[in-house]
Design an enzyme around this catalytic site. Structure first.
Site, mmCIF file in Angstrom:
data_model
loop_
_atom_site.group_PDB
_atom_site.id
_atom_site.type_symbol
_atom_site.label_atom_id
_atom_site.label_comp_id
_atom_site.label_asym_id
_atom_site.label_seq_id
_atom_site.Cartn_x
_atom_site.Cartn_y
_atom_site.Cartn_z
ATOM 1 N N ARG A 33 0.810 -1.233 0.000
ATOM 2 C CA ARG A 33 0.000 0.000 0.000
ATOM 3 C C ARG A 33 0.836 1.272 0.000
ATOM 4 N NH1 ARG A 33 -2.756 -3.107 3.600
ATOM 5 N NH2 ARG A 33 -4.649 -4.032 2.732
ATOM 6 N N LYS A 54 3.197 11.631 -11.466
ATOM 7 C CA LYS A 54 2.344 10.711 -12.230
ATOM 8 C C LYS A 54 3.112 9.423 -12.453
ATOM 9 C CE LYS A 54 0.316 13.485 -15.725
ATOM 10 N NZ LYS A 54 -0.189 13.358 -17.092
ATOM 11 N N GLU A 99 10.904 18.559 -25.237
ATOM 12 C CA GLU A 99 10.136 18.948 -24.038
ATOM 13 C C GLU A 99 10.702 20.226 -23.415
ATOM 14 O OE1 GLU A 99 7.408 17.294 -23.575
ATOM 15 O OE2 GLU A 99 7.796 15.303 -24.430
ATOM 16 N N LYS A 104 8.297 22.879 -14.903
ATOM 17 C CA LYS A 104 7.296 21.816 -14.773
ATOM 18 C C LYS A 104 6.771 21.752 -13.336
ATOM 19 C CE LYS A 104 5.466 17.416 -15.603
ATOM 20 N NZ LYS A 104 5.539 16.033 -16.036
ATOM 21 N N GLU A 129 -4.222 17.707 -12.305
ATOM 22 C CA GLU A 129 -4.493 17.867 -13.727
ATOM 23 C C GLU A 129 -5.926 18.289 -14.011
ATOM 24 O OE1 GLU A 129 -3.373 14.394 -15.937
ATOM 25 O OE2 GLU A 129 -2.661 15.617 -17.582
ATOM 26 N N ARG A 173 -2.386 22.475 -15.898
ATOM 27 C CA ARG A 173 -1.426 21.438 -16.289
ATOM 28 C C ARG A 173 -1.589 21.064 -17.764
ATOM 29 N NH1 ARG A 173 0.371 16.748 -12.033
ATOM 30 N NH2 ARG A 173 1.657 15.475 -13.394
ATOM 31 N N ASN A 202 0.544 20.127 -22.490
ATOM 32 C CA ASN A 202 0.195 19.386 -23.704
ATOM 33 C C ASN A 202 0.464 20.169 -24.984
ATOM 34 O OD1 ASN A 202 -0.641 16.971 -22.640
ATOM 35 N ND2 ASN A 202 -2.660 17.782 -22.137
ATOM 36 N N HIS A 224 1.337 18.440 -28.099
ATOM 37 C CA HIS A 224 1.079 17.012 -27.863
ATOM 38 C C HIS A 224 -0.216 16.497 -28.479
ATOM 39 C CE1 HIS A 224 4.519 17.214 -25.265
ATOM 40 N NE2 HIS A 224 4.393 15.952 -24.905
ATOM 41 N N HIS A 233 0.657 13.418 -30.373
ATOM 42 C CA HIS A 233 0.181 12.060 -30.083
ATOM 43 C C HIS A 233 -0.441 11.417 -31.322
ATOM 44 C CE1 HIS A 233 -0.046 12.979 -25.505
ATOM 45 N NE2 HIS A 233 1.056 12.302 -25.799
ATOM 46 N N HIS A 262 8.500 10.062 -29.771
ATOM 47 C CA HIS A 262 7.665 11.025 -29.050
ATOM 48 C C HIS A 262 8.181 12.452 -29.270
ATOM 49 C CE1 HIS A 262 4.951 12.583 -26.032
ATOM 50 N NE2 HIS A 262 5.977 13.205 -25.463
#
Ligand SMILES: NC(=O)c1ccc[n+]([C@@H]2O[C@H](COP(=O)([O-])OP(=O)(O)OC[C@H]3O[C@@H](n4cnc5c(N)ncnc54)[C@H](O)[C@@H]3O)[C@@H](O)[C@H]2O)c1
Ligand SMILES: [Zn+2]
Length: 364
Positions: free
Chosen positions: A126, A148, A190, A232, A242, A246, A250, A253, A257, A269
C-alpha cells in the site's frame, strides 16, 4: 557534493521534496539516499541498458554509504515492457525479498522505469517511498516531475496509474553521455516546449545555448535541466491533479500524439511533439494570435535542436482523425494549447476543424 549542484524544491498539498541536479551526483547517490531515510536497505528497478552502464556505480556508492540492496529488478528496456507482466515480476522479486513499508525503491532509468517504479512503489504494501534517478533528458525534465506514475494496457498507453511523489530526485547530467542521440534530442523537444509555454527569457537562453547543449556542456545542461524542472514543478504545483493549467504541458502534444500513433511510433515522441509544436504555431499565426517572427524563432530553434519541422509523410486525414481520439479531448471538441507569444499559451477549444486540418497539411 559536486559544487555546481542546483536544487529545486517541489511543494504539493501535503508533500515536499527536492530535485537535485548536478554533474557527478551518481557517484555519491548512496550517501545522498542514506541521508533521506532510516532504512538500511533499498530496492532498485532499472532496465538492461541503464543497468549495463550504471549499476556498478550505484551498487558501489550504496555499499560505501552502508546501504544494502535488498533486491534489484532489471527489466528489458523499451516502452513495450512498461507492462503489467513486468510490474508483477517486480512485485514477486521485492515481496520474496521481504520488502518493508520503509524500504525505498530507487528508479534508475528513463521515463519508462520512473513511471513503472512509481507505480510499484505506490501499490506494493500500500505504498513505499521511492527515489527517482532519471537517466534520460526526458525523464529529468518531464517524467520525474509531478508524481504521475503509470503502466500501459493493450487498449492504450498510461491508462493505469496513480499519483505518488518521490522522496527525492537526483538528476546527474553526466549520465547523458551514454544516451543515444535520438533520445537526447527527443528530450530537448520537451525543454523547448517548457520555454514556449512559460518563459521567454529561458527560450532566448536556449537559443543561445543550443549548440553547447548538444555538445553536452555540463554547466549548460545543469542549468537547462534545473530551469526546466522548475517550470514543470510550478505548473504541477498549481494543478497537482491535472484539472486545469497542467493542460498547458500538452502544447504540441495533441498533434504530436496523433502523429506518433498514425506513424505507428516510427516518429519518436520527441519528433512527434516537435512536429506538433510546428503545427500549433502555424495554426496560431493563421488564427492571428501569434506574430510571424515568433513562429519563425520557434521553428528555427526546433530545427537547430535536430528535430523535424516538416517532411511529414503521413496521411493528413488519418492524423486529423486520430486527434479526435486523444484522451485529453473534452467531449468532441479538439482542445488545443496555442501560444500567443513566446512564453505564454492559451487553451482554445473553438478552433475550426479545417484550420486544424490545414496545420497538419502544412507539415508535409
Ligand atoms: N510521469 C510523467 O509525468 C511522464 C511524462 C512524460 C513521459 N512519461 C513516460 O516516459 C516514458 C518515456 O521515457 P524515456 O523517453 O526516458 O524512455 P525510456 O525510459 O524508454 O528510455 C529510452 C531508452 O534509453 C535507454 N537509456 C536510458 N538512459 C540511458 C542512458 N543514460 N544511457 C544509455 N541508454 C539509456 C533506455 O534503456 C531506453 O532504451 C514513456 O513511457 C512516457 O509515458 C511520463
Ligand atoms: Zn511529451
Amino acid at each position: 557534493m559536486p559544487d555546481r549542484e542546483q536544487t529545486v524544491r517541489v511543494t504539493l498539498a501535503n508533500e515536499a521534496y527536492e530535485i537535485h541536479v548536478g554533474a557527478g551526483l551518481l557517484q555519491n547517490i548512496g550517501t545522498r539516499i542514506a541521508g533521506l531515510t532510516s532504512a538500511r536497505a533499498v530496492a532498485v528497478i532499472s532496465d538492461r541498458n541503464v543497468a549495463s552502464h550504471f549499476s556498478d556505480t550505484v551498487r558501489r556508492s550504496l555499499a560505501s554509504a552502508g546501504l544494502t540492496i535488498l533486491a534489484e529488478c532489471v527489466i528489458p528496456e523499451g516502452e513495450q515492457n512498461k507492462s503489467f507482466a513486468q510490474i508483477v515480476s517486480a512485485y514477486d522479486v521485492f515481496l520474496r525479498a521481504k520488502i518493508e513499508r520503509s524500504t525505498p525503491i530507487i528508479a534508475l532509468g528513463g521515463g519508462v522505469i520512473g513511471d513503472m517504479t512509481g507505480f510499484v512503489a505506490a501499490t506494493i504494501l500500500r505504498g513505499v517511498p521511492f527515489v527517482q534517478v532519471p537517466t534520460t533528458l526526458l525523464a529529468m525534465v518531464d517524467a520525474s516531475v509531478g508524481g504521475k506514475t503509470g503502466v500501459n494496457h493493450v487498449v492504450g498507453k498510461n491508462l493505469i496509474g496513480a499519483f505518488h511523489q518521490p522522496i527525492a530526485v537526483f538528476a546527474d547530467p553526466e549520465v547523458l553521455r551514454t544516451l543515444p542521440r535520438r533520445e537526447l534530442i527527443g528530450g530537448l523537444a520537451e525543454c523547448i516546449k517548457h520555454e514556449i509555454i512559460r518563459d521567454a527569457e529561458g527560450f532566448a537562453a536556449l537559443e543561445k545555448n543550443i549548440d553547447a547543449t548538444l555538445r553536452l556542456d555540463m554547466d549548460v545542461l545543469t542549468a537547462l535541466i534545473a530551469h526546466n524542472v522548475q517550470i514543470k514543478a510550478k505548473v504541477v504545483e498549481s494543478d497537482p491533479f491535472e484539472r486545469g493549467e497542467r493542460a498547458h504541458l500538452n502544447f504540441g502534444h495533441t498533434f504530436g500524439h496523433a502523429i506518433e500513433k498514425v506513424s505507428d511510433f516510427s516518429y519518436s515522441h520527441g519528433e512527434s511533439v516537435a512536429l506538433g509544436m510546428v503545427a500549433a504555431v502555424n495554426l496560431a499565426v493563421d488564427l492571428k494570435m501569434l506574430e510571424s517572427k515568433d513562429k519563425d524563432r520557434i521553428i528555427a530553434l526546433i530545427e537547430r535542436a535536430g528535430l523535424p519541422t516538416s517532411g511529414l509523410t503521413l496521411d493528413v486525414r488519418a492524423v486529423h482523425e486520430a486527434m479526435a481520439f486523444d484522451k485529453k479531448v473534452k467531449s468532441s471538441r479538439i482542445r488545443l494549447i496555442l501560444p500567443d507569444r513566446i512564453g505564454h499559451v492559451v487553451i482554445r477549444d473553438d478552433v475550426p476543424a479545417d484550420a486544424v486540418f490545414k496545420a497538419i497539411k502544412g507539415l508535409r
